[in-house]
Design an enzyme around this catalytic site. Structure first.
Site, PDB file in Angstrom:
ATOM      1  N   CYS A   2       0.840  -1.196   0.000  1.00  0.00           N
ATOM      2  CA  CYS A   2       0.000   0.000   0.000  1.00  0.00           C
ATOM      3  C   CYS A   2       0.875   1.245   0.000  1.00  0.00           C
ATOM      4  O   CYS A   2       1.871   1.324   0.709  1.00  0.00           O
ATOM      5  CB  CYS A   2      -0.958   0.081   1.176  1.00  0.00           C
ATOM      6  SG  CYS A   2      -2.128  -1.265   1.235  1.00  0.00           S
ATOM      7  N   ARG A  27       4.347  -0.357  -4.577  1.00  0.00           N
ATOM      8  CA  ARG A  27       4.020  -0.853  -3.238  1.00  0.00           C
ATOM      9  C   ARG A  27       2.771  -1.750  -3.231  1.00  0.00           C
ATOM     10  O   ARG A  27       2.464  -2.368  -2.211  1.00  0.00           O
ATOM     11  CB  ARG A  27       3.792   0.326  -2.289  1.00  0.00           C
ATOM     12  CG  ARG A  27       4.979   1.233  -2.177  1.00  0.00           C
ATOM     13  CD  ARG A  27       4.676   2.383  -1.245  1.00  0.00           C
ATOM     14  NE  ARG A  27       4.454   1.925   0.100  1.00  0.00           N
ATOM     15  CZ  ARG A  27       5.398   1.706   0.996  1.00  0.00           C
ATOM     16  NH1 ARG A  27       6.646   1.908   0.676  1.00  0.00           N
ATOM     17  NH2 ARG A  27       5.096   1.301   2.203  1.00  0.00           N
ATOM     18  N   TRP A  75      -2.323  -2.994  -1.666  1.00  0.00           N
ATOM     19  CA  TRP A  75      -1.951  -4.415  -1.731  1.00  0.00           C
ATOM     20  C   TRP A  75      -2.834  -5.089  -0.700  1.00  0.00           C
ATOM     21  O   TRP A  75      -2.673  -4.881   0.502  1.00  0.00           O
ATOM     22  CB  TRP A  75      -0.469  -4.578  -1.397  1.00  0.00           C
ATOM     23  CG  TRP A  75       0.064  -5.952  -1.661  1.00  0.00           C
ATOM     24  CD1 TRP A  75       0.472  -6.461  -2.857  1.00  0.00           C
ATOM     25  CD2 TRP A  75       0.282  -6.992  -0.697  1.00  0.00           C
ATOM     26  NE1 TRP A  75       0.906  -7.753  -2.702  1.00  0.00           N
ATOM     27  CE2 TRP A  75       0.806  -8.110  -1.388  1.00  0.00           C
ATOM     28  CE3 TRP A  75       0.072  -7.109   0.675  1.00  0.00           C
ATOM     29  CZ2 TRP A  75       1.134  -9.305  -0.764  1.00  0.00           C
ATOM     30  CZ3 TRP A  75       0.391  -8.299   1.308  1.00  0.00           C
ATOM     31  CH2 TRP A  75       0.925  -9.382   0.592  1.00  0.00           C
ATOM     32  N   ASN A 101      -2.199   2.359   5.284  1.00  0.00           N
ATOM     33  CA  ASN A 101      -1.294   1.270   4.935  1.00  0.00           C
ATOM     34  C   ASN A 101      -0.983   0.544   6.235  1.00  0.00           C
ATOM     35  O   ASN A 101      -0.581   1.185   7.203  1.00  0.00           O
ATOM     36  CB  ASN A 101      -0.011   1.860   4.321  1.00  0.00           C
ATOM     37  CG  ASN A 101       1.083   0.828   4.149  1.00  0.00           C
ATOM     38  OD1 ASN A 101       0.815  -0.356   4.003  1.00  0.00           O
ATOM     39  ND2 ASN A 101       2.323   1.286   4.170  1.00  0.00           N
ATOM     40  N   GLY A 102      -1.176  -0.773   6.267  1.00  0.00           N
ATOM     41  CA  GLY A 102      -0.884  -1.516   7.495  1.00  0.00           C
ATOM     42  C   GLY A 102      -2.044  -2.421   7.850  1.00  0.00           C
ATOM     43  O   GLY A 102      -2.900  -2.700   7.014  1.00  0.00           O
ATOM     44  N   GLU A 482      19.068 -16.797  -6.755  1.00  0.00           N
ATOM     45  CA  GLU A 482      18.584 -15.470  -7.143  1.00  0.00           C
ATOM     46  C   GLU A 482      18.188 -15.455  -8.625  1.00  0.00           C
ATOM     47  O   GLU A 482      17.179 -14.846  -8.991  1.00  0.00           O
ATOM     48  CB  GLU A 482      19.668 -14.417  -6.836  1.00  0.00           C
ATOM     49  CG  GLU A 482      19.435 -13.026  -7.402  1.00  0.00           C
ATOM     50  CD  GLU A 482      18.147 -12.343  -6.917  1.00  0.00           C
ATOM     51  OE1 GLU A 482      17.456 -12.882  -6.039  1.00  0.00           O
ATOM     52  OE2 GLU A 482      17.822 -11.278  -7.469  1.00  0.00           O
ATOM     53  N   LYS A 486      14.479 -14.524  -9.803  1.00  0.00           N
ATOM     54  CA  LYS A 486      14.212 -13.431 -10.745  1.00  0.00           C
ATOM     55  C   LYS A 486      13.343 -13.921 -11.892  1.00  0.00           C
ATOM     56  O   LYS A 486      12.415 -13.246 -12.317  1.00  0.00           O
ATOM     57  CB  LYS A 486      15.556 -12.909 -11.263  1.00  0.00           C
ATOM     58  CG  LYS A 486      15.656 -11.448 -11.506  1.00  0.00           C
ATOM     59  CD  LYS A 486      15.894 -10.568 -10.298  1.00  0.00           C
ATOM     60  CE  LYS A 486      14.894 -10.705  -9.205  1.00  0.00           C
ATOM     61  NZ  LYS A 486      15.240 -10.080  -7.963  1.00  0.00           N
ATOM     62  N   GLU A 489       9.755 -14.449 -10.563  1.00  0.00           N
ATOM     63  CA  GLU A 489       9.062 -13.186 -10.297  1.00  0.00           C
ATOM     64  C   GLU A 489       8.657 -12.483 -11.589  1.00  0.00           C
ATOM     65  O   GLU A 489       7.547 -11.975 -11.707  1.00  0.00           O
ATOM     66  CB  GLU A 489       9.986 -12.231  -9.521  1.00  0.00           C
ATOM     67  CG  GLU A 489      10.201 -12.581  -8.076  1.00  0.00           C
ATOM     68  CD  GLU A 489      11.126 -11.586  -7.381  1.00  0.00           C
ATOM     69  OE1 GLU A 489      10.789 -11.137  -6.293  1.00  0.00           O
ATOM     70  OE2 GLU A 489      12.206 -11.258  -7.925  1.00  0.00           O
ATOM     71  N   HIS A 505      21.224 -35.526  -6.246  1.00  0.00           N
ATOM     72  CA  HIS A 505      20.480 -36.107  -5.120  1.00  0.00           C
ATOM     73  C   HIS A 505      18.972 -35.909  -5.254  1.00  0.00           C
ATOM     74  O   HIS A 505      18.254 -35.955  -4.261  1.00  0.00           O
ATOM     75  CB  HIS A 505      20.977 -35.510  -3.803  1.00  0.00           C
ATOM     76  CG  HIS A 505      22.420 -35.810  -3.515  1.00  0.00           C
ATOM     77  ND1 HIS A 505      22.895 -37.092  -3.369  1.00  0.00           N
ATOM     78  CD2 HIS A 505      23.490 -34.993  -3.399  1.00  0.00           C
ATOM     79  CE1 HIS A 505      24.197 -37.055  -3.149  1.00  0.00           C
ATOM     80  NE2 HIS A 505      24.583 -35.793  -3.171  1.00  0.00           N
ATOM     81  N   LYS A 604       6.515  -4.535  -3.563  1.00  0.00           N
ATOM     82  CA  LYS A 604       7.944  -4.322  -3.352  1.00  0.00           C
ATOM     83  C   LYS A 604       8.337  -4.423  -1.888  1.00  0.00           C
ATOM     84  O   LYS A 604       9.402  -4.933  -1.552  1.00  0.00           O
ATOM     85  CB  LYS A 604       8.369  -2.969  -3.916  1.00  0.00           C
ATOM     86  CG  LYS A 604       9.871  -2.806  -3.837  1.00  0.00           C
ATOM     87  CD  LYS A 604      10.428  -2.019  -4.965  1.00  0.00           C
ATOM     88  CE  LYS A 604      11.930  -2.028  -4.954  1.00  0.00           C
ATOM     89  NZ  LYS A 604      12.491  -3.328  -5.375  1.00  0.00           N
TER      90      LYS A 604
HETATM   91  C1  G6P Z   1       9.278  -8.538  -1.376  1.00  0.00           C
HETATM   92  C2  G6P Z   1       9.696  -8.298  -2.816  1.00  0.00           C
HETATM   93  C3  G6P Z   1      11.006  -9.008  -3.097  1.00  0.00           C
HETATM   94  C4  G6P Z   1      12.065  -8.569  -2.094  1.00  0.00           C
HETATM   95  C5  G6P Z   1      11.618  -8.826  -0.663  1.00  0.00           C
HETATM   96  C6  G6P Z   1      12.551  -8.229   0.363  1.00  0.00           C
HETATM   97  O1  G6P Z   1       8.873  -9.846  -1.216  1.00  0.00           O
HETATM   98  O2  G6P Z   1       8.691  -8.731  -3.715  1.00  0.00           O
HETATM   99  O3  G6P Z   1      11.438  -8.690  -4.407  1.00  0.00           O
HETATM  100  O4  G6P Z   1      13.250  -9.257  -2.341  1.00  0.00           O
HETATM  101  O5  G6P Z   1      10.332  -8.223  -0.463  1.00  0.00           O
HETATM  102  O6  G6P Z   1      12.498  -6.830   0.282  1.00  0.00           O
HETATM  103  P1  G6P Z   1      13.451  -5.866   1.089  1.00  0.00           P
HETATM  104  O7  G6P Z   1      12.916  -4.482   0.875  1.00  0.00           O
HETATM  105  O8  G6P Z   1      13.388  -6.280   2.522  1.00  0.00           O
HETATM  106  O9  G6P Z   1      14.835  -6.022   0.534  1.00  0.00           O
END
Ligand code: G6P
Length: 609
Positions: A2, A27, A75, A101-102, A482, A486, A489, A505, A604
């Site tokens: 949010c 957000r 969100w 937000n929250g 990672e 990526k 996502e 394994h 995010k």
């Molecule tokens: C969310 C995002 C991810 C990110 C994670 C940690 O889940 O979608 O892309 O890696 O938060 O975010 P931060 O701000 O704590 O690095």
């Protein structure tokens, strides 16, 4: 999770709110809405499920004139993402509008009470109780009504409130969720994050937990929940507005991928001298505490957890202390031993990820030394910290993290070198060799990004496959994870990252000619072992894509596609090897037509556990 924005001043609020929401959409993008006090004294509200474009299409340029105003991008947590549950919400009189937000944890009991008192609710949200609760407290003083109401709620909030009887006022409040006040010339702003208001002012007040801000065109007054007035510092923001715009790139994701050489440069600034001496001045004040540390945990979520994983390897390797990565959401509920000789490093781009903040609080209670690595000045995580190391990467807008990851790894490498120097665990010569290698990274990253055309072709070829497997060993293992994250996502393609040795394994059963294997096979101590694992996969007819070091003349015997990256010392290599994987994920996503900057279901920063 949010985004909220508010404006008070002489201009029409609607365009300012919509532009602000555009910059906060990262957000959350389940719905968007605005409220504006029109010139005839009414609250105009428009809100629509889906992305901000749904709202702007609906408004079709016809938002009414007037001020002040508040806006929200959601969100969803409580209540599905439809028009009704979208913010702003109003009280029964329709005179008060509120964004939030929250999560209000005791909303159900408050709602039951208010419904019994005759209040009519129109949404399923926890937020709406705030509007009605403030209504019950309102006797003409909006700030006092907000204060009285907030004393009855539990949970996390950043709110913005406006009322028809207060044309020159918006009220904001914060608890465990970010909120800043922007101080303009004869105008004031509220926002979840700096980019939303950067166009209008660079002077902001970062509110503290429990602050209530009475924002007016002539200035801002800040009160605590008990009514005491307090002064807060004004922070000048150095980010430019261009940094928060796409600047000719098709997506923020791509722009941020290409910003990495510059972000690395900025991250190293003031920390590595031309001779290769690495020092993090931010850690000097806690030198005595660092000297007695006996174990290290590095905590983060998502991408940040993979950066943490690289950092843990390096601290263990260079400093000789037991060090491990901890997933934020697990650590609090299954905590490892933590005491005064424990160093906890919290890694978070946004600095507000609830799953990361919770274990840091626990660590603090148990007497550990807490260092945080974040991109956002004054973010919640910095309050938990004995020392703060900023990424200095500039704003990251795209939901999937790229430049923040690379700079997180870099800061953790510098922390490891800093500790190794302080404890004498690496020779001066090796320290300087690594320091000089760090200084060459901006150039090497730029060279690596020149591989984009090759990677684009490759991505187009593989864009339709259903599964990818990524493997790596040592510091290559977190990079494999990672790379897989990526891809998941951005493109919604199923992908898994494994320690290369683990392939045999179990996951090797997944390999077939339709399932490509991406191997991090750059030069280093584990190279031969990775090549053996690649050979095992090749024998099962899996297509192989290898990330290898320039000059490697072996790997193309096994791999159909080789992406040759510049040579770096093995411990420093993650900063370079991740770059082609980011481009691969980006190009697969573009080829599949997904929403690259705002992937479905993600946000995010996630401020709920
Ligand atoms: C969310 C995002 C991810 C990110 C994670 C940690 O889940 O979608 O892309 O890696 O938060 O975010 P931060 O701000 O704590 O690095």
């Amino acid at each position: 999770m949010c985004g909220i924005v508010g404006y008070v001043g002489p201009r029409d609020a609607a365009p300012i709110l919509i532009e602000g929401l555009r910059r906060l959409e990262y957000r959350g993008y389940d719905s968007a809405g605005i409220a504006v006090l029109t010139d005839d004294g009414k609250v105009f509200i428009e809100k629509k499920a889906g992305k901000l474009n749904n709202l702007t299409d609906h408004l079709n340029g016809n938002a009414p004139a007037g001020h002040p105003g508040i806006g929200h991008t959601r969100w969803a947590t409580h209540g599905s993402p439809n028009d009704t549950n979208a913010h702003p919400h109003t009280d029964c009189t329709g005179k008060l509008a509120l964004i939030h937000n929250g999560i209000i944890e005791n909303y159900a009991e408050i709602k039951t009470r208010l419904v019994a008192e005759g209040h009519r609710f129109s949404s399923e949200t926890d937020t709406e109780v705030l509007a009605h609760l403030i209504e019950t407290k309102y006797r003409g003083d909006l700030v006092e009504a907000v204060r009285a109401a907030l004393n009855e709620v539990r949970g996390a909030y950043a709110i913005g409130v406006m009322h028809t009887e207060h044309r020159d006022r918006i009220v904001g409040a914060r608890m465990n969720v970010p909120l800043i006040v922007g101080l303009g010339d004869g105008e004031g702003f509220l926002a979840s994050d700096v980019p939303a208001i950067l166009e209008h002012t660079k002077n902001v007040v970062i509110l503290h937990e429990g602050d209530i801000a009475d924002v007016t065109p002539s200035g801002t007054r800040i009160l605590l929940l008990d009514g005491t007035e307090v002064q807060r510092d004004v922070t000048e923001i150095h980010w430019s507005i261009e940094a928060a715009e796409k600047g000719g790139f098709a997506h923020f994701t791509l722009k941020e991928i290409y910003e990495q050489p510059h972000a690395i440069q900025e991250c190293l600034r003031g920390r590595v001298d031309p001779g290769g001496n690495v020092s993090l001045p931010e850690l000097d004040a806690i030198a005595d505490r660092l000297a007695v540390i006996e174990r290290v945990y590095i905590v983060g979520c998502g991408t940040a957890s993979y950066a943490a994983h690289v950092g843990a390897y390096l601290i263990q390797d260079w400093v000789g202390l037991p060090a491990s990565m901890q997933v934020g959401s697990e650590m609090r509920y299954s905590p490892p031993p933590i005491d005064a000789k424990t160093l906890i490093i919290g890694v978070s781009q946004s600095g507000e990820t609830a799953d990361t903040l919770a274990p840091l609080k626990l660590a603090e209670e148990r007497g550990a030394t807490v260092v945080v690595v974040t991109n956002v000045v004054g973010s919640a995580i910095t309050r938990e910290a004995d020392a703060v190391c900023y990424l200095q990467a500039g704003p990251e807008i795209a939901v999937a993290s790229t430049k923040a990851f690379v700079t997180q790894v870099l800061v953790l490498e510098m922390i490891a070198l800093h500790l190794a120097r302080a404890r004498g665990t690496l020779s001066d010569n090796r320290l300087r060799t690594y320091g000089r290698a760090l200084r060459s990274l901006p150039r090497l990253a730029a060279e690596t990004l020149e591989l984009a055309p090759q990677i684009k072709k490759l991505a187009q070829r593989y864009a339709r496959v259903r599964d990818f497997i990524f493997i790596g060993r040592g510091v290559g293992f977190p990079i494999a994870m990672e790379g897989a994250l990526k891809l998941k996502e951005l493109s919604y393609v199923h992908a898994e990252g494994y320690a290369a040795g683990e392939l045999k394994h179990g996951p090797i059963a997944l390999l077939d000619p339709e399932t490509p294997l991406v191997a991090i096979a750059t030069a280093g101590a584990v190279y031969d072992k990775v090549v053996s694992n690649v050979a095992e996969a090749r024998a099962r007819s899996a297509p192989i894509i290898a990330i290898a070091t320039v000059g490697d003349d072996q790997i193309d015997h096994y791999a159909q596609d080789v992406i040759y990256v510049p040579e770096t010392p093995e411990p420093i290599s993650p900063v370079i090897t991740v770059l082609p994987l980011q481009l691969l994920a980006y190009e697969v996503a573009v080829a599949r037509g997904t929403d690259v900057d705002q992937p479905r279901n993600l946000a995010k920063s996630v401020t709920v556990e």
